[in-house]
Scaffold this motif. Sequence first.
Motif, PDB file in Angstrom:
ATOM      1  N   HIS A  83      41.606  43.947  48.215  1.00 52.78           N
ATOM      2  CA  HIS A  83      40.720  44.856  47.467  1.00 52.78           C
ATOM      3  C   HIS A  83      41.421  45.409  46.377  1.00 52.78           C
ATOM      4  O   HIS A  83      42.428  46.277  46.511  1.00 52.78           O
ATOM      5  N   GLY A  86      37.445  47.444  40.854  1.00 48.14           N
ATOM      6  CA  GLY A  86      36.424  46.501  40.060  1.00 48.14           C
ATOM      7  C   GLY A  86      36.748  46.682  38.417  1.00 48.14           C
ATOM      8  O   GLY A  86      37.013  45.930  37.739  1.00 48.14           O
ATOM      9  N   ASP A  87      36.678  47.908  38.095  1.00 44.84           N
ATOM     10  CA  ASP A  87      36.371  48.277  36.787  1.00 44.84           C
ATOM     11  C   ASP A  87      37.785  49.140  36.260  1.00 44.84           C
ATOM     12  O   ASP A  87      37.716  49.452  35.163  1.00 44.84           O
ATOM     13  N   LYS A  94      42.360  38.389  39.716  1.00 48.10           N
ATOM     14  CA  LYS A  94      40.951  38.444  38.605  1.00 48.10           C
ATOM     15  C   LYS A  94      41.341  37.960  37.196  1.00 48.10           C
ATOM     16  O   LYS A  94      40.573  37.082  36.756  1.00 48.10           O
ATOM     17  N   SER A 115      30.493  39.498  39.877  1.00 48.46           N
ATOM     18  CA  SER A 115      29.628  40.299  40.881  1.00 48.46           C
ATOM     19  C   SER A 115      29.583  39.694  42.420  1.00 48.46           C
ATOM     20  O   SER A 115      30.519  38.803  42.488  1.00 48.46           O
ATOM     21  N   SER A 116      28.945  40.238  43.154  1.00 48.18           N
ATOM     22  CA  SER A 116      28.909  39.819  44.628  1.00 48.18           C
ATOM     23  C   SER A 116      28.079  38.783  44.834  1.00 48.18           C
ATOM     24  O   SER A 116      28.209  38.039  45.868  1.00 48.18           O
ATOM     25  N   THR A 293      28.889  47.937  36.598  1.00 47.79           N
ATOM     26  CA  THR A 293      30.032  47.622  37.509  1.00 47.79           C
ATOM     27  C   THR A 293      29.670  48.084  38.715  1.00 47.79           C
ATOM     28  O   THR A 293      28.518  48.279  39.030  1.00 47.79           O
ATOM     29  N   TYR A 296      32.885  46.221  44.332  1.00 45.44           N
ATOM     30  CA  TYR A 296      33.392  44.553  44.787  1.00 45.44           C
ATOM     31  C   TYR A 296      33.609  43.953  43.620  1.00 45.44           C
ATOM     32  O   TYR A 296      33.920  42.883  43.695  1.00 45.44           O
ATOM     33  N   LEU A 297      33.335  44.219  42.279  1.00 47.15           N
ATOM     34  CA  LEU A 297      33.393  43.506  41.253  1.00 47.15           C
ATOM     35  C   LEU A 297      34.758  42.987  41.144  1.00 47.15           C
ATOM     36  O   LEU A 297      35.911  43.636  41.066  1.00 47.15           O
ATOM     37  N   ASN A 299      36.427  41.157  43.418  1.00 50.52           N
ATOM     38  CA  ASN A 299      37.201  41.248  44.469  1.00 50.52           C
ATOM     39  C   ASN A 299      38.365  40.162  44.742  1.00 50.52           C
ATOM     40  O   ASN A 299      38.019  39.001  44.523  1.00 50.52           O
TER      41      ASN A 299
END
Length: 411
Positions: A83, A86-87, A94, A115-116, A293, A296-297, A299
């Motif tokens: 992990h 996200g932002d 990523k 996104s998830s 956001t 988990y964005l 992940n």
Amino acid sequence: MSEIPGPRSQALMQPLRAHESRNVTFISPEFPIAWDHASGARVVDADGNSYIDLTAAFGVAAVGHANPRVAAAIAAQAAALPHAMGDVHPASIKATLLERLAAFSGIPDAKIFLSSTGAEAVEAAMKTAMMATGRSRFASCIGGYHGLSFGTLGISGIEKFRQPFQHHIASDTIRFAFGDLAAAQQALRGTHDIAAIIVEPIQARGGCIVPDDGYLQGLRSLCDEIGAMLILDEIYTGFGRTGTRFAYSHEAIIPDVLCVGKAMGGGFPIAATIARKEIMDAWPRSDGEALHTSTYLGNPMGCAAALAVMDELDAGLMQRGNAIAKIISHAGVRIASRRAVRAVRGRGAMWGIQLESAAQVQAAMLAAMQRGVLLLPCGPQGDVISLTPPLVISDDDLHTALMIIDDHLQA
Ligand SMILES: Cc1ncc(COP(=O)(O)O)c(C=O)c1O
């Protein structure tokens, strides 16, 4: 091997009865089985019974259940960095995924929101269309399914999902019949306040409905005419399901916004909203506080899974969609001649067998399960058997499963 559902499956339903919202899992003496493990297109239940899976678990397992390359990629990423932020501080993987997905999507100059879940991807698409047009009203199709979050319920084309929550969801959405270009033109020509038309290239949950050639092109022109974005929801059809990377390429159009999910993560929850740069850049630059956001964005395990899925598809799996289509359409001629069958339709590895009633579909599902084949219903009335096998299914398994369905329908 045991009766179906076997004693373990039945016992495992007790905790669900006791502790899960009763809205979630339908439980009866005949249904469901508890899945224990799976590989490729085969699922094994808690009692050791093996099934040929024609659902790919809602289309997710396109590259196969427990695909070893996807599993290894997730495991390696879980050990290194499961992990990130996200932002804020992104995971290095990523960056790799964004570059690869932008190219894979076929959207020129693509920019992406990760996104998830599918519903989140659709909501990000709706917000993007609002940002890009300054408008807030949407148009969507009757029978369309885009998720069950409040934003997506506002554009849902399935009334029963909206009804209990109608006071809290958008009520100004314009809905038109799927596949009927004239209906869309009649509903929308002359409007000046539509941010986007949102549509599935093939209506999945709506009954596996394949529109005539030219339909998406027609919607593309209509969007251009009324200054609206065209959002294609390819959460079901994307990532090889219809024989190409994305179904939009069958009609040689480019959507303004593309939503993907399900098969993208090969079982890991990851989804994406992909748009051309000039559309996505309607969002303001982050000043340290992202307007959209989530925790988990992007992940890292999801990114690793998605990269492995694209590797699998690019390594020759994509063409399986067309081979599967040949087998199903061939068997479909025989199946279509059975008394209860109204229609057999589909493309690639996404097919529907429409029967006369939902009761017949339920009976077919239960009978097939007894003989080791897993099916799902679809269609607003539940009167369609949905066939969305993993792309890795063997010809033998597919032939066997289709024969079992046909046996039941001719009985
Ligand atoms: C076309 C389509 N859009 C959106 C969704 C919602 O995705 P999720 O269930 O991941 O929120 C689905 C799920 O079935 C779908 O089929």
